[in-house]
Design an enzyme around this catalytic site. Sequence first.
Site, PDB file in Angstrom:
ATOM      1  N   GLU A 113       4.804  -5.078 -49.112  1.00 16.29           N
ATOM      2  CA  GLU A 113       4.518  -6.418 -49.639  1.00 16.29           C
ATOM      3  C   GLU A 113       3.980  -7.184 -48.442  1.00 16.29           C
ATOM      4  OE1 GLU A 113       4.083  -9.662 -49.861  1.00 16.29           O
ATOM      5  OE2 GLU A 113       6.130 -10.344 -50.334  1.00 16.29           O
ATOM      6  N   GLU A 122      -1.508 -14.329 -42.565  1.00 13.49           N
ATOM      7  CA  GLU A 122      -0.646 -13.406 -41.795  1.00 13.49           C
ATOM      8  C   GLU A 122      -1.391 -12.119 -41.424  1.00 13.49           C
ATOM      9  OE1 GLU A 122       3.419 -12.814 -43.266  1.00 13.49           O
ATOM     10  OE2 GLU A 122       3.262 -14.682 -44.380  1.00 13.49           O
TER      11      GLU A 122
END
Length: 326
Positions: A113, A122
Amino acid sequence: METDEAYFESYGDVAVHRLMIQDAVRTDAYRRAIEQLVEPGMRVLDVGAGSGILSLFAARAGAEHVHAVDRSAIIELAKKLAKTNGLADRITFQRGLVEEQEITPPVDLVVSEWFGFFGLAETMFKSFVHARELFLAPGGSTLPARFSLHVAPIQSEVLYCERGPGLWETPVYGFDFEQLVDVELMELEATSVVIPPDVYLAAPVAVLDLDCCEAAVGDYFFDAHVEFEFERSGVLHGFAGHFDSELAPGVVLSTSSLGPETHWRQTYFPIRKRDVRAGDCLRLRMQALDAERGDKRLPIYLFEGELERAGERVDRFFYKVDATFE
Ligand SMILES: C[S@@+](CC[C@H](N)C(=O)[O-])C[C@H]1O[C@@H](n2cnc3c(N)ncnc32)[C@H](O)[C@@H]1O
């Protein structure tokens, strides 16, 4: 995040994992996908295992062995949780960067994930791709299986004022602050917010659609040319973005405004407001670039638009919008 150290420290906080696990749209979609794909005897790699929840799902579904890798301190708790739940003998916990691990023999399934806001924040997909290239056996699969990004023009005075330059366009406590509009336009930021379905001026279109089992890191930084026809007249205040992911065949995790809310919400990309009319055509080039300076975990988005009315160009714009961690 100024350093990778700060990034991984933030994932040491149980509250962050509570937020993710509490997001039932997310966590239950992963549970269903894992239960669909994992067959007894399979070897699984969980990239960025965090609390270990996905590794536990895989072990409970019958995986022969799961490698749970995380650079953050949370992995020490994950190890204890696996023991408490009687699954420690089938999960190996490895603390460190997944890129620096030794995992042999290759695995049948890479689970991760890795989604940040608008999917790409990110840039953890880089680690997922590296792990897939290093450790997935030929013929193996990945979870997620597909990943797509979607954008649409929106009208929202509220978002424009609260998350864009709009506040400065009218007097602030009786003072003229208008010169701050240009300052803000030079440093626009994307933010994660709930974007209601009724603010869309045209339906979302895909700017990226990837097979996660094949795509290289560079494929996630896209350069898309798309078109919108405005469904109604109004004021364009920027763009809404969201991601969807087919985790496994038939198991789709969607963060669209039309679906149930997730902790990612949608993403608002502000630009300077402009009038549009029903039937106008907007040709949009949107790019996601790998940041060379500043926080390398936050992509940079470029929006280049041309507005056509009755076949004539009536407006043009260009904006740079930075991704953020919120
Ligand atoms: C979005 S969280 C997901 C946690 C967990 N898998 C879940 O679904 O609840 C991502 C995790 O990946 C870890 N991570 C990110 N990049 C990593 C890397 N290159 N190597 C190891 N762990 C990484 C972070 O520390 C964080 O715990």
